[in-house]
Design a protein around this motif. Structure first.
Motif, PDB file in Angstrom:
ATOM      1  N   HIS A 168      30.147 -13.758 -67.869  1.00 21.94           N
ATOM      2  CA  HIS A 168      29.317 -14.958 -67.917  1.00 21.94           C
ATOM      3  C   HIS A 168      29.634 -15.904 -66.762  1.00 21.94           C
ATOM      4  CE1 HIS A 168      27.319 -18.569 -69.363  1.00 21.94           C
ATOM      5  NE2 HIS A 168      28.470 -19.207 -69.343  1.00 21.94           N
ATOM      6  N   TYR A 169      30.918 -16.152 -66.508  1.00 21.62           N
ATOM      7  CA  TYR A 169      31.305 -17.061 -65.435  1.00 21.62           C
ATOM      8  C   TYR A 169      30.972 -16.483 -64.064  1.00 21.62           C
ATOM      9  CZ  TYR A 169      33.654 -19.846 -68.976  1.00 21.62           C
ATOM     10  OH  TYR A 169      33.915 -20.633 -70.072  1.00 21.62           O
ATOM     11  N   ALA A 170      31.054 -15.153 -63.929  1.00 20.64           N
ATOM     12  CA  ALA A 170      30.666 -14.520 -62.672  1.00 20.64           C
ATOM     13  C   ALA A 170      29.161 -14.690 -62.437  1.00 20.64           C
ATOM     14  CB  ALA A 170      31.030 -13.040 -62.690  1.00 20.64           C
ATOM     15  N   ARG A 171      28.370 -14.583 -63.508  1.00 27.04           N
ATOM     16  CA  ARG A 171      26.927 -14.784 -63.391  1.00 27.04           C
ATOM     17  C   ARG A 171      26.607 -16.229 -63.009  1.00 27.04           C
ATOM     18  NH1 ARG A 171      22.724 -12.074 -66.029  1.00 27.04           N
ATOM     19  NH2 ARG A 171      24.243 -11.043 -67.385  1.00 27.04           N
ATOM     20  N   ARG A 172      27.358 -17.179 -63.586  1.00 24.33           N
ATOM     21  CA  ARG A 172      27.144 -18.593 -63.275  1.00 24.33           C
ATOM     22  C   ARG A 172      27.422 -18.895 -61.815  1.00 24.33           C
ATOM     23  NH1 ARG A 172      29.921 -22.674 -67.437  1.00 24.33           N
ATOM     24  NH2 ARG A 172      29.281 -24.043 -65.726  1.00 24.33           N
ATOM     25  N   ARG A 173      28.455 -18.238 -61.253  1.00 15.21           N
ATOM     26  CA  ARG A 173      28.785 -18.487 -59.847  1.00 15.21           C
ATOM     27  C   ARG A 173      27.676 -18.001 -58.916  1.00 15.21           C
ATOM     28  NH1 ARG A 173      34.079 -17.121 -61.713  1.00 15.21           N
ATOM     29  NH2 ARG A 173      33.726 -14.936 -61.161  1.00 15.21           N
ATOM     30  N   LYS A 174      26.936 -16.967 -59.336  1.00 14.16           N
ATOM     31  CA  LYS A 174      25.885 -16.407 -58.499  1.00 14.16           C
ATOM     32  C   LYS A 174      24.527 -17.041 -58.763  1.00 14.16           C
ATOM     33  CE  LYS A 174      28.109 -11.832 -58.324  1.00 14.16           C
ATOM     34  NZ  LYS A 174      27.951 -10.393 -58.660  1.00 14.16           N
ATOM     35  N   VAL A 208      21.227 -23.124 -58.398  1.00 16.91           N
ATOM     36  CA  VAL A 208      21.362 -24.438 -59.040  1.00 16.91           C
ATOM     37  C   VAL A 208      19.988 -24.899 -59.500  1.00 16.91           C
ATOM     38  CG1 VAL A 208      22.020 -26.836 -58.718  1.00 16.91           C
ATOM     39  CG2 VAL A 208      23.375 -25.032 -57.648  1.00 16.91           C
TER      40      VAL A 208
END
Length: 218
Positions: A41-47, A50
């Protein structure tokens, strides 16, 4: 009726009347799966792009950002445009599809904006198509709810017919977006080529018939 989905950790309830409020333990296997899911999930958020939000105060709609200039730039970037007029017009349309009645629904509007931003349009055509996809999706869910709460056969037939049309339209919109992004290019991927003994395999453009640069059957 709006459904509130909590996305943040809620404070633990205090024991009442001596009730057992203990939290059941999580197995090590489940804890590991949760950890892997969180990492994904956090890896997806970084990519993820915005996606800005808007704020509604009475009849005034503004960027939900402390710096309005930055907020406007983020909003236009989320819509694949550099035009202030296009961004303002698109926000007005998203307000219309995200709200019911005369009152602007901030949550519904931000949901529609999140759909557009998640599609990450690269130009205004893609932004318009993304907004249409948001509108069709929201209408589809409306008729899905109606279909689940029908009282008569005519109501069921009407809701089912409209739901199916909207669902097919959404699928067509997804395909249209794919075709537009590929600029009409078609690719053929050859997974496997089998050549029998004495045969030949040709990779490239093959034209049949006579003429310059073409091979005639002998």
């Amino acid at each position: 009726m709006n459904t509130v989905v909590p996305l943040k950790k809620q404070p633990a309830a205090s024991p009442q009347n001596g009730a057992d409020m203990s939290v059941p333990a999580i197995s090590p296997e489940k804890a590991e799966r949760e950890k892997a899911t969180l990492a994904k999930h956090y890896a997806r958020r970084r990519k993820a792009p915005v996606v800005p939000r808007i704020k509604v105060s009475g009849i005034q709609i503004t960027n939900d950002h402390p710096d309005q200039d930055v907020g406007c730039a983020l909003l236009k970037e989320a819509m694949g445009t550099t035009s202030d007029d296009f961004a303002k017009g698109m926000i007005g349309q998203l307000v219309n599809i995200g709200s019911q009645g005369q009152v602007v629904d901030e949550s519904g509007t931000n949901f529609a904006l999140a759909i557009v931003g998640g599609i990450a349009p690269q130009d205004q055509v893609e932004a318009m198509l993304a907004a249409q996809m948001a509108a069709v999706h929201m209408a589809t869910m409306t008729f899905a709810r109606r279909l689940a709460n029908v009282d008569t056969i005519p109501q069921q037939d009407s809701a089912e017919k409209t739901f199916n049309k909207l669902a097919r339209t959404f699928s067509a919109q997804v395909e249209a977006l794919k075709r537009y992004r590929s600029k009409g290019e078609q690719r053929v991927i050859v997974e496997r080529v089998t050549v029998e003994k004495g045969g030949q395999a040709i990779v490239g453009n093959v034209a049949h018939g006579g003429g310059v640069g073409q091979e005639n059957d002998r």
